[in-house]
Design a protein around this motif. Structure first.
Motif, PDB file in Angstrom:
ATOM      1  N   LEU A 181     -24.523  33.328  13.413  1.00  0.00           N
ATOM      2  CA  LEU A 181     -25.133  32.173  12.209  1.00  0.00           C
ATOM      3  C   LEU A 181     -26.357  32.638  11.686  1.00  0.00           C
ATOM      4  O   LEU A 181     -26.657  32.493  10.551  1.00  0.00           O
ATOM      5  CB  LEU A 181     -25.334  30.801  13.029  1.00  0.00           C
ATOM      6  N   LYS A 182     -27.237  33.436  12.596  1.00  0.00           N
ATOM      7  CA  LYS A 182     -28.259  33.654  12.209  1.00  0.00           C
ATOM      8  C   LYS A 182     -28.424  34.902  10.987  1.00  0.00           C
ATOM      9  O   LYS A 182     -29.195  34.860  10.140  1.00  0.00           O
ATOM     10  CB  LYS A 182     -29.396  34.400  13.218  1.00  0.00           C
ATOM     11  N   SER A 183     -27.579  35.653  11.321  1.00  0.00           N
ATOM     12  CA  SER A 183     -27.285  36.722  10.245  1.00  0.00           C
ATOM     13  C   SER A 183     -26.699  36.184   8.993  1.00  0.00           C
ATOM     14  O   SER A 183     -26.654  37.023   7.891  1.00  0.00           O
ATOM     15  CB  SER A 183     -26.307  37.901  10.832  1.00  0.00           C
ATOM     16  N   LEU A 184     -25.902  35.010   9.152  1.00  0.00           N
ATOM     17  CA  LEU A 184     -25.340  34.493   7.644  1.00  0.00           C
ATOM     18  C   LEU A 184     -26.312  33.894   7.187  1.00  0.00           C
ATOM     19  O   LEU A 184     -25.890  33.536   5.885  1.00  0.00           O
ATOM     20  CB  LEU A 184     -24.068  33.368   8.425  1.00  0.00           C
ATOM     21  N   GLY A 185     -27.398  33.726   7.591  1.00  0.00           N
ATOM     22  CA  GLY A 185     -28.503  33.139   6.635  1.00  0.00           C
ATOM     23  C   GLY A 185     -28.700  31.584   7.088  1.00  0.00           C
ATOM     24  O   GLY A 185     -29.567  30.709   6.528  1.00  0.00           O
ATOM     25  N   PHE A 186     -28.323  31.007   8.285  1.00  0.00           N
ATOM     26  CA  PHE A 186     -28.545  29.553   8.531  1.00  0.00           C
ATOM     27  C   PHE A 186     -29.700  29.504   9.415  1.00  0.00           C
ATOM     28  O   PHE A 186     -30.381  30.625   9.964  1.00  0.00           O
ATOM     29  CB  PHE A 186     -27.596  29.022   9.297  1.00  0.00           C
ATOM     30  N   GLU A 187     -30.472  28.383   9.275  1.00  0.00           N
ATOM     31  CA  GLU A 187     -31.630  28.138  10.196  1.00  0.00           C
ATOM     32  C   GLU A 187     -31.448  27.400  11.328  1.00  0.00           C
ATOM     33  O   GLU A 187     -30.551  26.542  11.350  1.00  0.00           O
ATOM     34  CB  GLU A 187     -32.744  27.335   9.333  1.00  0.00           C
ATOM     35  N   LEU A 188     -31.747  28.196  12.220  1.00  0.00           N
ATOM     36  CA  LEU A 188     -31.494  27.562  13.631  1.00  0.00           C
ATOM     37  C   LEU A 188     -32.511  27.036  14.479  1.00  0.00           C
ATOM     38  O   LEU A 188     -33.936  27.288  14.090  1.00  0.00           O
ATOM     39  CB  LEU A 188     -30.934  28.734  14.604  1.00  0.00           C
ATOM     40  N   GLY A 189     -32.434  26.105  15.414  1.00  0.00           N
ATOM     41  CA  GLY A 189     -33.470  25.276  15.935  1.00  0.00           C
ATOM     42  C   GLY A 189     -34.276  26.459  17.044  1.00  0.00           C
ATOM     43  O   GLY A 189     -35.230  25.919  17.474  1.00  0.00           O
ATOM     44  N   ARG A 214     -17.712  30.172   5.214  1.00  0.00           N
ATOM     45  CA  ARG A 214     -16.932  29.593   4.272  1.00  0.00           C
ATOM     46  C   ARG A 214     -17.726  27.835   3.764  1.00  0.00           C
ATOM     47  O   ARG A 214     -17.747  27.662   2.611  1.00  0.00           O
ATOM     48  CB  ARG A 214     -15.404  29.234   4.422  1.00  0.00           C
ATOM     49  N   ALA A 215     -17.816  27.073   4.698  1.00  0.00           N
ATOM     50  CA  ALA A 215     -18.240  25.793   4.579  1.00  0.00           C
ATOM     51  C   ALA A 215     -19.911  25.829   4.101  1.00  0.00           C
ATOM     52  O   ALA A 215     -20.186  25.240   3.148  1.00  0.00           O
ATOM     53  CB  ALA A 215     -18.392  24.991   5.747  1.00  0.00           C
ATOM     54  N   GLY A 216     -20.576  26.715   4.597  1.00  0.00           N
ATOM     55  CA  GLY A 216     -21.929  26.920   4.063  1.00  0.00           C
ATOM     56  C   GLY A 216     -21.990  27.469   2.704  1.00  0.00           C
ATOM     57  O   GLY A 216     -22.756  26.741   1.867  1.00  0.00           O
ATOM     58  N   LYS A 217     -21.194  28.278   2.414  1.00  0.00           N
ATOM     59  CA  LYS A 217     -21.085  28.717   1.019  1.00  0.00           C
ATOM     60  C   LYS A 217     -20.631  27.616  -0.265  1.00  0.00           C
ATOM     61  O   LYS A 217     -21.279  27.292  -1.155  1.00  0.00           O
ATOM     62  CB  LYS A 217     -20.203  29.780   0.548  1.00  0.00           C
ATOM     63  N   ALA A 218     -19.653  26.816   0.307  1.00  0.00           N
ATOM     64  CA  ALA A 218     -19.185  25.902  -0.561  1.00  0.00           C
ATOM     65  C   ALA A 218     -20.174  24.782  -0.517  1.00  0.00           C
ATOM     66  O   ALA A 218     -20.192  24.081  -1.853  1.00  0.00           O
ATOM     67  CB  ALA A 218     -17.804  25.427   0.277  1.00  0.00           C
ATOM     68  N   VAL A 219     -20.651  24.275   0.422  1.00  0.00           N
ATOM     69  CA  VAL A 219     -21.708  23.287   0.469  1.00  0.00           C
ATOM     70  C   VAL A 219     -23.198  23.747  -0.313  1.00  0.00           C
ATOM     71  O   VAL A 219     -24.044  22.857  -0.761  1.00  0.00           O
ATOM     72  CB  VAL A 219     -21.832  22.860   1.637  1.00  0.00           C
ATOM     73  N   GLY A 220     -23.515  24.944  -0.374  1.00  0.00           N
ATOM     74  CA  GLY A 220     -24.567  25.724  -0.817  1.00  0.00           C
ATOM     75  C   GLY A 220     -25.851  25.672   0.143  1.00  0.00           C
ATOM     76  O   GLY A 220     -27.060  25.691  -0.249  1.00  0.00           O
ATOM     77  N   ILE A 221     -25.535  25.763   1.448  1.00  0.00           N
ATOM     78  CA  ILE A 221     -26.516  25.849   2.526  1.00  0.00           C
ATOM     79  C   ILE A 221     -26.731  27.076   2.648  1.00  0.00           C
ATOM     80  O   ILE A 221     -27.977  27.542   2.962  1.00  0.00           O
ATOM     81  CB  ILE A 221     -25.761  25.289   3.842  1.00  0.00           C
ATOM     82  N   ILE A 222     -25.917  28.206   2.267  1.00  0.00           N
ATOM     83  CA  ILE A 222     -26.053  29.480   2.247  1.00  0.00           C
ATOM     84  C   ILE A 222     -25.713  30.152   1.215  1.00  0.00           C
ATOM     85  O   ILE A 222     -24.925  29.681   0.326  1.00  0.00           O
ATOM     86  CB  ILE A 222     -25.646  30.303   3.529  1.00  0.00           C
ATOM     87  N   SER A 259     -22.765  32.123  23.673  1.00  0.00           N
ATOM     88  CA  SER A 259     -23.981  31.689  23.080  1.00  0.00           C
ATOM     89  C   SER A 259     -24.563  32.783  22.342  1.00  0.00           C
ATOM     90  O   SER A 259     -25.070  32.508  21.013  1.00  0.00           O
ATOM     91  CB  SER A 259     -24.828  31.016  24.255  1.00  0.00           C
ATOM     92  N   GLY A 260     -24.916  33.785  22.849  1.00  0.00           N
ATOM     93  CA  GLY A 260     -25.580  34.882  22.101  1.00  0.00           C
ATOM     94  C   GLY A 260     -24.841  35.393  20.717  1.00  0.00           C
ATOM     95  O   GLY A 260     -25.454  35.645  19.970  1.00  0.00           O
ATOM     96  N   ARG A 261     -23.466  35.646  20.730  1.00  0.00           N
ATOM     97  CA  ARG A 261     -22.747  35.759  19.726  1.00  0.00           C
ATOM     98  C   ARG A 261     -22.835  34.680  18.615  1.00  0.00           C
ATOM     99  O   ARG A 261     -22.956  35.086  17.364  1.00  0.00           O
ATOM    100  CB  ARG A 261     -21.413  36.163  20.048  1.00  0.00           C
ATOM    101  N   LEU A 262     -22.646  33.636  18.936  1.00  0.00           N
ATOM    102  CA  LEU A 262     -22.804  32.415  17.887  1.00  0.00           C
ATOM    103  C   LEU A 262     -24.033  32.277  17.199  1.00  0.00           C
ATOM    104  O   LEU A 262     -24.163  32.252  16.017  1.00  0.00           O
ATOM    105  CB  LEU A 262     -22.209  31.195  18.554  1.00  0.00           C
ATOM    106  N   HIS A 263     -25.080  32.430  18.277  1.00  0.00           N
ATOM    107  CA  HIS A 263     -26.311  32.439  17.898  1.00  0.00           C
ATOM    108  C   HIS A 263     -26.817  33.546  17.025  1.00  0.00           C
ATOM    109  O   HIS A 263     -27.457  33.326  15.639  1.00  0.00           O
ATOM    110  CB  HIS A 263     -27.570  32.428  18.951  1.00  0.00           C
ATOM    111  N   GLY A 264     -26.610  34.757  17.068  1.00  0.00           N
ATOM    112  CA  GLY A 264     -26.735  35.982  16.241  1.00  0.00           C
ATOM    113  C   GLY A 264     -25.945  36.067  14.830  1.00  0.00           C
ATOM    114  O   GLY A 264     -26.299  36.284  14.002  1.00  0.00           O
TER     115      GLY A 264
END
Length: 420
Positions: free
Chosen positions: A334-342, A412-420, A327-332
């Motif tokens: 995704l956050k470092s990649l630029g995703f907005e988390l809950g 990869r998906a986030g960049k392809a869709v334009g989320i990050i 949990s800690g690794r995934l959360h950290g």
């Protein structure tokens, strides 16, 4: 708690119809039909009808003909393929047959049901345990039975659909308060007429964002105002707390709450629901709780798997530690990649990735599936504040390598869709 994760009382009827207007009974679903039609027309995979053609392990399945990492199954402790669990279910199937064909109060109580309730009593160190056929029915049954007409149920606005439905079925007065707001909860309690029956309903982990309730403070406020307390631990049982008893254990209020509701469809790895309690009159509920009395009991193979899994979870310290690490690794990551988390920090096994809107959320979900990753796409009205989000549910069986793959797929998906 427990089920598919809906967190509001309203499920689908978004379209209002003018009084007196002749209409088909399905007209109220037109906006939902239009939403789904528009999503599919955009070319994305259907996020609401995925088929798993083969399940390979707690973390992998064949979806759309390709091997896919599972990150949206609530299989938090990875018990679905545990050899002891499978062996217990297989033996019970052979010894007792495929089903009970009856209610628990008639012919539907087998030895396995008693053993399952014994395991729950031991797990929680409580006097009473009552097993339901689903987690949804556990909330529906307990809430509607203990809080009836003239009583008051004070509940978090983000409560699961089964909680809202239990309130409606019991015909109690419903008093919602702002999510996790202790002061708002206290104000609601103080407005309830003197002498009225009061039940405060909370969740340990809220299933959409994965955030936890401030149970220590909330339980104290409830008790100071003469209310009974029910806590739904569907998404925390098994891995939060020293012994996996949930947020109530972690917050030190296990002995202060009146009812704990849970489900077998998350950490336990099968299906069913339960309530545990120390209330001296609890056993009468078996005769007066309609969703318990008028439902066929769980098949013998299911309660055998549940009992075996629960007993193994008592000593699953290493599994719990690995799940928190994941949990800690995934959360950290995704956050470092630029995703907005809950949540700002990891609070549970759920990591919610917020999306700008439903269209781009569906596009991101589809892109991840094509990468070989399954997550949950959650949309209004099931989500709080009209959010669209991708809900990631980690598993104790996800390897370090799989978590690394997951992060690469999101990038990869986030960049392809334009989320990050």
């Amino acid at each position: 708690m427990t089920g598919a994760g809906a967190s509001t009382g309203q499920l689908a009827g978004e379209t209002d119809v003018a009084a007196g207007e002749a209409t088909d009974l399905f007209t109220k679903f037109d906006s939902t039909i239009a939403m789904r039609t528009n999503l599919l027309a955009s070319g994305v995979d259907d996020p609401f009808s995925l088929v798993m053609e083969q399940v390979l392990s707690p973390t992998r399945a064949i979806c759309n003909g390709r091997e896919t990492i599972l990150l949206g199954t609530y299989n938090y402790m990875g018990m679905t393929f545990d050899p002891d669990v499978i062996a217990a279910g297989t033996q019970a199937l052979a010894d007792f047959g495929s089903g009970t064909t009856g209610s628990r109060v008639l012919n539907g109580t087998y030895q396995g049901h008693k053993e399952c309730e014994d395991a729950l009593r031991e797990f929680y160190d409580m006097e009473h345990a009552m097993v339901f056929s689903t987690g949804y029915q556990a909330n529906l049954g307990i809430i509607s039975t203990v809080a009836g007409k003239g009583d008051y149920v004070v509940l978090d606005i983000d409560s699961h659909a089964s909680i809202w439905d239990g309130c409606a079925m019991g015909n109690a007065e419903i008093v919602p308060f702002k999510h996790n707001d202790i002061e708002a909860m206290e104000k609601r309690l103080k407005r309830i007429p003197e002498g009225a029956g009061k039940l405060v309903v909370l969740e340990g982990v809220y299933s959409m964002l994965g955030d936890i309730a401030p149970l220590k403070e909330m339980v104290k406020v409830a008790k100071d105002n003469g209310a009974m307390v029910l806590v739904d631990e569907a998404h925390s049982m098994g891995f939060i707390g020293e012994h996996g008893r949930g947020v109530v254990e972690d917050a030190g209020v296990l002995d202060d709450v009146d009812f704990i509701i849970g489900t077998f469809s998350k950490s336990v790895g099968t299906v069913g629901g339960f309530c545990v309690s120390n209330h001296p009159k609890f056993e009468i509920l078996r005769l007066v709780c309609r969703p318990y009395v008028f439902t066929a009991s769980l098949p013998p193979s299911v309660v055998a798997t549940a009992a075996t899994s629960i007993r193994k979870l008592m000593t699953a310290t290493e599994k719990r530690a690995h799940l928190w690490k994941n949990s800690g690794r995934l959360h950290g990551g995704l956050k470092s990649l630029g995703f907005e988390l809950g949540t700002d920090e990891p609070q549970s096994a759920i990591v919610a990735v917020l999306m700008p809107d439903l269209e781009r959320g569906a596009a991101m979900w589809s892109a991840l599936l094509q990468e070989g990753l399954y997550v949950n796409l959650a949309r209004p009205p099931a989500t709080p504040a009209n959010m669209t989000l991708l809900r990631c549910s980690l598993c104790a069986e996800h390897s370090d390598e799989e978590v690394g793959e997951i992060l690469d797929m999101f990038e990869r998906a986030g960049k392809a869709v334009g989320i990050i």
